[in-house]
Motif scaffolding. Structure first.
Motif, PDB file in Angstrom:
ATOM      1  N   LEU A 217     -33.656 -21.000  36.909  1.00 21.91           N
ATOM      2  CA  LEU A 217     -33.393 -21.191  38.331  1.00 21.91           C
ATOM      3  C   LEU A 217     -34.067 -20.092  39.151  1.00 21.91           C
ATOM      4  N   GLU A 218     -33.987 -18.866  38.672  1.00 21.84           N
ATOM      5  CA  GLU A 218     -34.619 -17.749  39.356  1.00 21.84           C
ATOM      6  C   GLU A 218     -36.138 -17.897  39.356  1.00 21.84           C
ATOM      7  N   VAL A 219     -36.706 -18.276  38.227  1.00 19.59           N
ATOM      8  CA  VAL A 219     -38.159 -18.462  38.124  1.00 19.59           C
ATOM      9  C   VAL A 219     -38.616 -19.553  39.088  1.00 19.59           C
ATOM     10  N   VAL A 220     -37.921 -20.662  39.117  1.00 21.15           N
ATOM     11  CA  VAL A 220     -38.301 -21.770  39.996  1.00 21.15           C
ATOM     12  C   VAL A 220     -38.152 -21.369  41.464  1.00 21.15           C
ATOM     13  N   PHE A 221     -37.056 -20.729  41.810  1.00 25.38           N
ATOM     14  CA  PHE A 221     -36.827 -20.336  43.194  1.00 25.38           C
ATOM     15  C   PHE A 221     -37.886 -19.363  43.681  1.00 25.38           C
ATOM     16  N   PHE A 222     -38.088 -18.278  42.957  1.00 21.20           N
ATOM     17  CA  PHE A 222     -39.046 -17.273  43.401  1.00 21.20           C
ATOM     18  C   PHE A 222     -40.485 -17.756  43.275  1.00 21.20           C
ATOM     19  N   GLY A 223     -40.744 -18.617  42.307  1.00 28.78           N
ATOM     20  CA  GLY A 223     -42.082 -19.219  42.212  1.00 28.78           C
ATOM     21  C   GLY A 223     -42.380 -20.084  43.414  1.00 28.78           C
TER      22      GLY A 223
ATOM     23  N   MET B 256     -24.197 -24.016  32.536  1.00 23.45           N
ATOM     24  CA  MET B 256     -24.611 -23.575  33.852  1.00 23.45           C
ATOM     25  C   MET B 256     -25.189 -22.166  33.798  1.00 23.45           C
ATOM     26  N   TRP B 257     -24.494 -21.212  33.236  1.00 18.11           N
ATOM     27  CA  TRP B 257     -24.941 -19.822  33.244  1.00 18.11           C
ATOM     28  C   TRP B 257     -26.155 -19.592  32.356  1.00 18.11           C
ATOM     29  N   ASP B 258     -26.412 -20.506  31.436  1.00 15.41           N
ATOM     30  CA  ASP B 258     -27.573 -20.362  30.557  1.00 15.41           C
ATOM     31  C   ASP B 258     -28.883 -20.671  31.283  1.00 15.41           C
ATOM     32  N   ASN B 259     -28.798 -21.364  32.410  1.00 15.70           N
ATOM     33  CA  ASN B 259     -30.002 -21.795  33.115  1.00 15.70           C
ATOM     34  C   ASN B 259     -30.353 -20.924  34.316  1.00 15.70           C
ATOM     35  N   LEU B 260     -29.679 -19.812  34.503  1.00 20.58           N
ATOM     36  CA  LEU B 260     -29.938 -18.991  35.676  1.00 20.58           C
ATOM     37  C   LEU B 260     -31.326 -18.357  35.652  1.00 20.58           C
ATOM     38  N   GLY B 261     -31.840 -18.072  34.487  1.00 23.48           N
ATOM     39  CA  GLY B 261     -33.194 -17.506  34.391  1.00 23.48           C
ATOM     40  C   GLY B 261     -34.227 -18.489  34.901  1.00 23.48           C
TER      41      GLY B 261
END
Length: 52
Positions: free
Chosen positions: A8-14, A1-6
């Motif tokens: 997740l952030e890219v997808v959300f802000f994109g 889970m914590w390995d994918n936060l980057g």
């Protein structure tokens, strides 16, 4: 889970950035259409005055 936060952030802000960009495009196109409509009405009124 914590390995994918980057990612997740890219997808959300994109997604937010693209959504905002499409909103701006829609808004500008709507304003251009309003301006064209006003210009056409002004030209039609001017042509009506000249016909009199």
């Amino acid at each position: 889970m914590w390995d994918n936060l980057g990612w997740l952030e890219v997808v959300f802000f994109g997604t937010v950035a693209l959504g905002f960009g499409f909103y701006q495009l829609w808004s500008v196109n709507r304003e251009i259409a309003k301006d064209k409509e006003k210009a056409a009405a002004k030209d039609a009124a001017k042509a009506g005055e000249q016909a009199d």
